[in-house]
Design a protein around this motif. Structure first.
Motif, PDB file in Angstrom:
ATOM      1  N   SER A 111      -9.675   2.290 -11.062  1.00 43.74           N
ATOM      2  CA  SER A 111      -8.709   3.101 -11.794  1.00 43.74           C
ATOM      3  C   SER A 111      -7.316   2.658 -11.413  1.00 43.74           C
ATOM      4  O   SER A 111      -7.126   1.686 -10.668  1.00 43.74           O
ATOM      5  CB  SER A 111      -8.926   4.601 -11.518  1.00 43.74           C
ATOM      6  OG  SER A 111      -8.776   4.893 -10.147  1.00 43.74           O
ATOM      7  N   PHE A 112      -6.326   3.379 -11.923  1.00 43.01           N
ATOM      8  CA  PHE A 112      -4.940   3.030 -11.627  1.00 43.01           C
ATOM      9  C   PHE A 112      -4.114   4.299 -11.551  1.00 43.01           C
ATOM     10  O   PHE A 112      -4.522   5.364 -12.040  1.00 43.01           O
ATOM     11  CB  PHE A 112      -4.363   2.070 -12.681  1.00 43.01           C
ATOM     12  CG  PHE A 112      -4.488   2.561 -14.095  1.00 43.01           C
ATOM     13  CD1 PHE A 112      -3.539   3.395 -14.651  1.00 43.01           C
ATOM     14  CD2 PHE A 112      -5.573   2.182 -14.866  1.00 43.01           C
ATOM     15  CE1 PHE A 112      -3.671   3.862 -15.952  1.00 43.01           C
ATOM     16  CE2 PHE A 112      -5.710   2.628 -16.172  1.00 43.01           C
ATOM     17  CZ  PHE A 112      -4.757   3.476 -16.717  1.00 43.01           C
ATOM     18  N   THR A 113      -2.969   4.189 -10.925  1.00 39.03           N
ATOM     19  CA  THR A 113      -2.022   5.283 -10.799  1.00 39.03           C
ATOM     20  C   THR A 113      -0.785   4.937 -11.613  1.00 39.03           C
ATOM     21  O   THR A 113      -0.361   3.784 -11.631  1.00 39.03           O
ATOM     22  CB  THR A 113      -1.670   5.500  -9.308  1.00 39.03           C
ATOM     23  OG1 THR A 113      -2.831   6.005  -8.635  1.00 39.03           O
ATOM     24  CG2 THR A 113      -0.533   6.478  -9.131  1.00 39.03           C
ATOM     25  N   VAL A 114      -0.221   5.936 -12.250  1.00 37.85           N
ATOM     26  CA  VAL A 114       0.919   5.712 -13.139  1.00 37.85           C
ATOM     27  C   VAL A 114       2.251   5.841 -12.408  1.00 37.85           C
ATOM     28  O   VAL A 114       3.207   5.113 -12.703  1.00 37.85           O
ATOM     29  CB  VAL A 114       0.856   6.684 -14.335  1.00 37.85           C
ATOM     30  CG1 VAL A 114       2.091   6.544 -15.226  1.00 37.85           C
ATOM     31  CG2 VAL A 114      -0.407   6.428 -15.157  1.00 37.85           C
ATOM     32  N   GLU A 115       2.340   6.769 -11.447  1.00 40.32           N
ATOM     33  CA  GLU A 115       3.601   7.005 -10.727  1.00 40.32           C
ATOM     34  C   GLU A 115       3.410   6.729  -9.243  1.00 40.32           C
ATOM     35  O   GLU A 115       2.875   7.596  -8.531  1.00 40.32           O
ATOM     36  CB  GLU A 115       4.063   8.451 -10.927  1.00 40.32           C
ATOM     37  CG  GLU A 115       4.455   8.772 -12.345  1.00 40.32           C
ATOM     38  CD  GLU A 115       4.898  10.220 -12.501  1.00 40.32           C
ATOM     39  OE1 GLU A 115       5.384  10.573 -13.581  1.00 40.32           O
ATOM     40  OE2 GLU A 115       4.760  11.022 -11.551  1.00 40.32           O
ATOM     41  N   PRO A 116       3.825   5.571  -8.727  1.00 41.94           N
ATOM     42  CA  PRO A 116       4.292   4.402  -9.464  1.00 41.94           C
ATOM     43  C   PRO A 116       3.101   3.583  -9.963  1.00 41.94           C
ATOM     44  O   PRO A 116       1.970   3.765  -9.474  1.00 41.94           O
ATOM     45  CB  PRO A 116       5.072   3.642  -8.403  1.00 41.94           C
ATOM     46  CG  PRO A 116       4.353   3.948  -7.125  1.00 41.94           C
ATOM     47  CD  PRO A 116       3.882   5.363  -7.260  1.00 41.94           C
ATOM     48  N   PRO A 117       3.322   2.661 -10.902  1.00 43.67           N
ATOM     49  CA  PRO A 117       2.205   1.848 -11.396  1.00 43.67           C
ATOM     50  C   PRO A 117       1.528   1.089 -10.258  1.00 43.67           C
ATOM     51  O   PRO A 117       2.173   0.328  -9.529  1.00 43.67           O
ATOM     52  CB  PRO A 117       2.884   0.885 -12.389  1.00 43.67           C
ATOM     53  CG  PRO A 117       4.117   1.605 -12.819  1.00 43.67           C
ATOM     54  CD  PRO A 117       4.580   2.353 -11.599  1.00 43.67           C
ATOM     55  N   SER A 118       0.247   1.326 -10.081  1.00 39.93           N
ATOM     56  CA  SER A 118      -0.475   0.720  -8.960  1.00 39.93           C
ATOM     57  C   SER A 118      -1.967   0.746  -9.234  1.00 39.93           C
ATOM     58  O   SER A 118      -2.457   1.545 -10.029  1.00 39.93           O
ATOM     59  CB  SER A 118      -0.162   1.464  -7.654  1.00 39.93           C
ATOM     60  OG  SER A 118      -0.307   2.866  -7.817  1.00 39.93           O
ATOM     61  N   LEU A 119      -2.691  -0.136  -8.570  1.00 45.88           N
ATOM     62  CA  LEU A 119      -4.143  -0.119  -8.612  1.00 45.88           C
ATOM     63  C   LEU A 119      -4.659   0.949  -7.663  1.00 45.88           C
ATOM     64  O   LEU A 119      -4.017   1.261  -6.654  1.00 45.88           O
ATOM     65  CB  LEU A 119      -4.704  -1.485  -8.230  1.00 45.88           C
ATOM     66  CG  LEU A 119      -4.330  -2.651  -9.151  1.00 45.88           C
ATOM     67  CD1 LEU A 119      -4.922  -3.951  -8.628  1.00 45.88           C
ATOM     68  CD2 LEU A 119      -4.805  -2.392 -10.579  1.00 45.88           C
TER      69      LEU A 119
ATOM     70  N   VAL B 263       0.862  -1.182   0.000  1.00 46.26           N
ATOM     71  CA  VAL B 263       0.000   0.000   0.000  1.00 46.26           C
ATOM     72  C   VAL B 263       0.898   1.231   0.000  1.00 46.26           C
ATOM     73  O   VAL B 263       1.844   1.320   0.778  1.00 46.26           O
ATOM     74  CB  VAL B 263      -0.934   0.009   1.225  1.00 46.26           C
ATOM     75  CG1 VAL B 263      -1.729   1.311   1.290  1.00 46.26           C
ATOM     76  CG2 VAL B 263      -1.890  -1.186   1.173  1.00 46.26           C
ATOM     77  N   LEU B 264       0.619   2.167  -0.886  1.00 48.13           N
ATOM     78  CA  LEU B 264       1.456   3.358  -1.006  1.00 48.13           C
ATOM     79  C   LEU B 264       1.175   4.326   0.141  1.00 48.13           C
ATOM     80  O   LEU B 264       0.036   4.769   0.339  1.00 48.13           O
ATOM     81  CB  LEU B 264       1.203   4.057  -2.339  1.00 48.13           C
ATOM     82  CG  LEU B 264       1.381   3.211  -3.612  1.00 48.13           C
ATOM     83  CD1 LEU B 264       1.263   4.088  -4.850  1.00 48.13           C
ATOM     84  CD2 LEU B 264       2.719   2.483  -3.611  1.00 48.13           C
ATOM     85  N   GLY B 265       2.223   4.657   0.895  1.00 47.98           N
ATOM     86  CA  GLY B 265       2.083   5.604   1.986  1.00 47.98           C
ATOM     87  C   GLY B 265       1.144   5.126   3.064  1.00 47.98           C
ATOM     88  O   GLY B 265       0.944   3.919   3.265  1.00 47.98           O
TER      89      GLY B 265
ATOM     90  N   ASP C 237       2.615  -6.929 -13.570  1.00 49.75           N
ATOM     91  CA  ASP C 237       2.243  -5.828 -14.444  1.00 49.75           C
ATOM     92  C   ASP C 237       0.903  -5.252 -13.988  1.00 49.75           C
ATOM     93  O   ASP C 237      -0.133  -5.921 -14.024  1.00 49.75           O
ATOM     94  CB  ASP C 237       2.141  -6.337 -15.883  1.00 49.75           C
ATOM     95  CG  ASP C 237       1.929  -5.221 -16.883  1.00 49.75           C
ATOM     96  OD1 ASP C 237       1.066  -4.368 -16.645  1.00 49.75           O
ATOM     97  OD2 ASP C 237       2.638  -5.221 -17.921  1.00 49.75           O
ATOM     98  N   THR C 238       0.925  -3.989 -13.558  1.00 46.44           N
ATOM     99  CA  THR C 238      -0.280  -3.362 -13.015  1.00 46.44           C
ATOM    100  C   THR C 238      -1.407  -3.297 -14.034  1.00 46.44           C
ATOM    101  O   THR C 238      -2.577  -3.579 -13.716  1.00 46.44           O
ATOM    102  CB  THR C 238       0.043  -1.939 -12.512  1.00 46.44           C
ATOM    103  OG1 THR C 238       0.940  -2.039 -11.399  1.00 46.44           O
ATOM    104  CG2 THR C 238      -1.212  -1.208 -12.071  1.00 46.44           C
TER     105      THR C 238
END
Length: 412
Positions: free
Chosen positions: A364-372, A331-333, A348-349
Motif C-alpha cells: 500500500s502507500f501513504t498520501v501524506e506525505p507520499p510514501s510506500l 523512513v518516516l519517524g 514519484d511514489t
C-alpha cells in the motif's frame, strides 16, 4: 448470474471458486503486505479448524451457546491482561476495527449525554493520522470530526498541544493511535492523557494495529512507551485480533476501563412484539467461528508464541529499514512495531508503487506525505531480501522513466 435451476456438484463449484481466486493476490507467498496477516500455514490451519468447530453457532445467544459466551469472556480477559486493564475493566468482541471504533464512539457519546453534555451537537478531536473509521462512525452519528495537524518535528506523532486547543465543551472524545496506520508511529499517549485529564475528556486509544503486538514487542526489549490502560486517562481501547493477533476474520475487541463506562455500549429493547433482546455491539448475529478461532489461536500460541512471531516481525522491519535507507529512502519517524512508511526524494511514489505491482508486490502507500507503506507479517522474513532487490530494480526503472502506468491514489 442467475441461480441455477438444478444445483451443481460441489467438486465443480469448488473448482470454479479456485479458478475465480486465481487472479487474487498471492498472499501465501509473502508478496502481500496489506489485508492479510500471514503467520504461517500452521496458524492458518488452526484458524480454519477452530472456526469450523463453531461455524454454525451464534454469539447472539449466550443462553443457547454458553461455550461461546465463556470463550468471549476469556478472550477479553486475556486482552485486558496484556493491555494493563485494571480491576473491573471489561469489553466485548466485535467484527473488526471499524466496529470497535464505532462502538467506542457510541459509548462515549451516550456517556457524555448521561453526564450533561448536549445531545444536539458533539465533536471528536483526532490527529490527522487517525484512522478513517472514526470519520465513518462520526458521519453515521452526526458528530463533528476535528482533525488536528501532527507535530512539525518529523516524528509523525499527534500534537497534544494542538489537540488541547481544539477541545471545547462539546468534545466527547479525543483519540490517539498505537500505532497510527499511515506511518506506523505510536502517538504520545501519556501526554494525550494529561490533556484528557485537564479537559475532562474521554481518551480512546486506537490500538487496532498494535494492541496484540506492542505488549509482546515490549517483552522482547523494544522501548514501547505507555499506550494502554497503564495511562490512567485512557477510558477505552480498540484492538484487532485478526491483525497481529493472527486470528480469523472478523475478530476485534473493544475494551473499557470500567463496567460503568461499558454499560453505555449495549443496546436493549423490550418494547416491541418480539422477545426482549440485548446486543453488546452493533451486530445482532455474531459468527461463533470468529470467537472460537480467536480463543483457540490465543491459547495455542500463548505468550511465548506471540513473542516469537512479533520478534520476527520487528527483526524483519529493521532489515527492511536498513535496506531502504541504503537505497536512499527516508523512513518516516521511528516505527517500533510492524508498520513502516518510506519515501525517496525526487521519485514519484505512485510510479514506484506501480513498478512494484508489476513485479508482483501488493502493498500500500501513504498520501501524506507520499510514501510506500508496508504492514509486515512473520512470513515476510522469508521474502525481505527479494522485496529489497525488486525495490532497487523498481527505483532504477522509475528513475530511467521505464515504468508501469501510475496507479490511482486509492486503495480499492
Amino acid at each position: 448470474m442467475q441461480m441455477p435451476v438444478e444445483g451443481r456438484p460441489w467438486d465443480e463449484v469448488r473448482a470454479d471458486m479456485l479458478t475465480r481466486g486465481a487472479g487474487d493476490v498471492a498472499w501465501r507467498d509473502g508478496k502481500t503486505a496489506v489485508y492479510v496477516f500471514n503467520a504461517g500455514e500452521d496458524v492458518h490451519q488452526l484458524q480454519h479448524e477452530a472456526y469450523g468447530l463453531f461455524m454454525a453457532e451464534n454469539g447472539l445467544g449466550p443462553l443457547a451457546f454458553p461455550s461461546l459466551a465463556q470463550m468471549e469472556k476469556d478472550v477479553i480477559s486475556m486482552a485486558l491482561g496484556l493491555l494493563s486493564g485494571p480491576p473491573g475493566s471489561t469489553g466485548a468482541m466485535t467484527s473488526g476495527g471499524t466496529d470497535s471504533i464505532t462502538m467506542a464512539i457510541k459509548t462515549a457519546r451516550d456517556y457524555a449525554r448521561a453526564n450533561g453534555k448536549p445531545k444536539d451537537r458533539a465533536n471528536i478531536v483526532i490527529p490527522r493520522s487517525g484512522h478513517l473509521a472514526f470519520h465513518k462512525a462520526a458521519l453515521l452519528m452526526d458528530i463533528e470530526i476535528r482533525s488536528v495537524a501532527l507535530k512539525t518535528d518529523g516524528s509523525y506523532e499527534a500534537d497534544p498541544d494542538a489537540m488541547a486547543a481544539a477541545i471545547d465543551a462539546a468534545t466527547i472524545m479525543m483519540v490517539g493511535s498505537a500505532p497510527n496506520f499511515p506511518h506506523g508511529i505510536i502517538d504520545p499517549i501519556a501526554e494525550l492523557g494529561k490533556v484528557a485529564d485537564n479537559k475532562g475528556v474521554w481518551l480512546h486509544v486506537d490500538a487496532c494495529v498494535g494492541g496484540y503486538f506492542a505488549p509482546f514487542a515490549r517483552m522482547n526489549g523494544v522501548p514501547v512507551p505507555d499506550f494502554d490502560f497503564a495511562v490512567p486517562a485512557v477510558r477505552s481501547m480498540s484492538a484487532d485480533l485478526h491483525k497481529y493477533g493472527y486470528c480469523a476474520k472478523g475478530a476485534s475487541t473493544i475494551l473499557f476501563r470500567s463496567a460503568d463506562l461499558y454499560k453505555h455500549m449495549p443496546f436493549t429493547l423490550s418494547q416491541w412484539s418480539g422477545a426482549p433482546m440485548k446486543t453488546p455491539t452493533l451486530a445482532g448475529t455474531r459468527p461463533g467461528g470468529a470467537i472460537s478461532a480467536a480463543w483457540a489461536v490465543m491459547n495455542v500460541l500463548g505468550v511465548s508464541g506471540y513473542r516469537e512471531k512479533q520478534g520476527l516481525v520487528c527483526q524483519t522491519r529493521e532489515r527492511i529499514e536498513a535496506g531502504v535507507k541504503a537505497l536512499g529512502f527516508e523512513v518516516l519517524g521511528k516505527p517500533l512495531l510492524g508498520l513502516l512508511a518510506f519515501r525517496h526524494p525526487g521519485v514519484d511514489t505512485l510510479a514506484l508503487y506501480g513498478a512494484m505491482r508489476q513485479r508482483g508486490w501488493f502493498t500500500s502507500f501513504t498520501v501524506e506525505p507520499p510514501s510506500l507503506h508496508l504492514m509486515l507479517s512473520p512470513k515476510h522474513a522469508e521474502v525481505a531480501d527479494g522485496y529489497l532487490a525488486d525495490l532497487a530494480a523498481s527505483l532504477e526503472a522509475v528513475k530511467a522513466g521505464d515504468t508501469a502506468p501510475k496507479v490511482e491514489a486509492r486503495y480499492s
